[in-house]
Every structure is written in C-alpha cells, then in structure tokens.
Design a protein around this motif. Sequence first.
Motif, short mmCIF file in Angstrom:
data_model
loop_
_atom_site.label_atom_id
_atom_site.label_comp_id
_atom_site.label_asym_id
_atom_site.label_seq_id
_atom_site.Cartn_x
_atom_site.Cartn_y
_atom_site.Cartn_z
N LEU A 112 46.75 38.54 37.24
CA LEU A 112 45.71 38.93 38.18
C LEU A 112 44.51 39.48 37.43
O LEU A 112 44.58 40.52 36.78
CB LEU A 112 46.26 39.98 39.14
CG LEU A 112 45.43 40.31 40.38
CD1 LEU A 112 45.39 39.10 41.32
CD2 LEU A 112 46.01 41.52 41.10
N ASP A 114 40.90 41.27 37.21
CA ASP A 114 40.11 42.28 37.92
C ASP A 114 38.69 42.16 37.40
O ASP A 114 38.38 42.56 36.27
CB ASP A 114 40.69 43.67 37.64
CG ASP A 114 39.95 44.78 38.38
OD1 ASP A 114 38.77 44.58 38.72
OD2 ASP A 114 40.55 45.83 38.60
N ARG A 242 34.90 45.08 43.50
CA ARG A 242 35.69 44.29 42.55
C ARG A 242 36.35 43.13 43.27
O ARG A 242 36.53 43.18 44.49
CB ARG A 242 36.77 45.15 41.88
CG ARG A 242 36.30 46.43 41.25
CD ARG A 242 35.46 46.20 40.02
NE ARG A 242 36.21 45.63 38.91
CZ ARG A 242 35.67 45.38 37.71
NH1 ARG A 242 34.40 45.66 37.48
NH2 ARG A 242 36.40 44.84 36.75
N LYS A 244 39.81 40.47 42.86
CA LYS A 244 41.05 40.15 42.16
C LYS A 244 41.26 38.64 42.27
O LYS A 244 41.18 38.07 43.36
CB LYS A 244 42.23 40.91 42.77
CG LYS A 244 42.08 42.44 42.73
CD LYS A 244 42.10 42.95 41.31
CE LYS A 244 41.92 44.46 41.23
NZ LYS A 244 43.07 45.20 41.75
#
Length: 260
Positions: A112, A114, A242, A244
Amino acid sequence: MQLEFHQVDAFSDRPFAGNPAMVYRLDTWLADELMQRIAAEHNLAETAFLVREAQGWHIRWFTPATEVPLCGHATLASAHVLFEIYGETSERIEFIGKSGPLSVSREGGRLLLDFPAMPSIEVGVTIDIERALGVEVVDVLGAAELMVVLDSEQAVRDCKPDMAVIARLPWPGVIITARGEQYDFVSRYFAPGLGIPEDPVTGSTHCALIPYWSRRLNKLSLSAYQCSTRGGELFCRLEGERVKIGGYATLVASGKLTVG
C-alpha cells in the motif's frame, strides 16, 4: 564494478503483467549521468535507485530519458525488493523522494503506497487536446499532469492518441479516464516527452485520479484499472490530503550490471 538489480512487475500478482520497474539498492549514490545511462540501458518506464541514509531510504526515479519527481509503480517495486530480497523486517518502509516523504506498508498480502493527494482544477477543452486524442472530450483538468475525462470505458480503451501532438502539449503527460464498467474508474497514461509513449500502470497519476473520482462518485474507497495492453489493478482510498494506492508485485528477474 558490478551492481545488483531486480526487475519487478508492479501492480500485478503474476509475471508479464502490470508495470515493470528496475530496482537498484546502492551503498552510495552514483553520478546522475551514470544513473540516467543505466535507466536508458534497461529501457523500462522507470528505474529506481535506493540509498539508505540517516533519515531513511532515499529514492530517485529515472525514465529512459529523464529523472522524474514521483513514481508509484517503481516505489511499489522498491518496497517489494526491500521486503522480499533484502529482508526488511518492518511492516512499513519510509522513503524520501523529490516530492517529499512517502511510505509503503503491507496490507493483506498487498503493498500500500501512501502518497500526496493532488486535486485537479478545470483547464478547459482545446483544439490541440482533441486533436491529440482524436476522441470526444467530456472535461479537461490539470494537476501535475493533464487529465482528460472521456464518456466511457470503451472510449478510453479505443483511444489512439497522436504521440507527436501529445509531446508538444505543455504538460509532462496526459491521463485519459472514464467511469468503469467492472471498476469504479479506468485510465490510461501517455508521456512521450518523458520517453514513455504509454505507461502500462501508473501509481502517481492516481494522486489526481483518486480525489477526482472520489468526489464524482461520492465514495472514499475505489477500485481502478489501468487498461493498457499489459493492464493493472489498483485498490485506492482517499484519506484527507493523502491517497492510498494498493497493489501486488511480482519479482521476474535479478542479475548484475557491469559498469566500467
């Protein structure tokens, strides 16, 4: 001098799909010119170079033609190499790149990313954009890249852009996107000016795609597919400022490059 490299197909759980990236973990930085020549030699969309410094893993990304400030798939590939080849024991790897701090963590078998969200603003349809793509355009927005919204997934898949015209546009690259049939949205990405006529799967473009489609579809978690010839599946989530971006990665080759 010999340098160890690893080639990873990012955003794919099997070989020969997703987006291939080359990864070098170095003890110290090479000269910029040499890193660029190495990237040109491999001739993949991106080659990533990593050096462990006091603040963490510093990462730089090179296309065959130039260094770029942000790359998703090569960052995903780099984390996969650090986890699987070099035995990184933490569940989260912190990177420092030209666009600031980044991280990759493990989540349910996937990796994942970020990354920073990059909301887009209206740019407006121009004759040059329509001529470059040769399709009817619904909307045109801009963030780090030009983002062009089309009316259907099929229009995205069928698009045959004029690369010479795209290379002359005042943007590093052009994203085309539409609402998906099996996924929330689909996209493709063209950056001939950077030496990438069409990128197979592009993590960084989703920094703009996720905020846009989250707003359009009124949902924070989204499924995405980049419908290039190789194709790749992305699992997306908007978290404030942000994004993901999740996906699988598969090691396909390792070796040594002789320099000098």
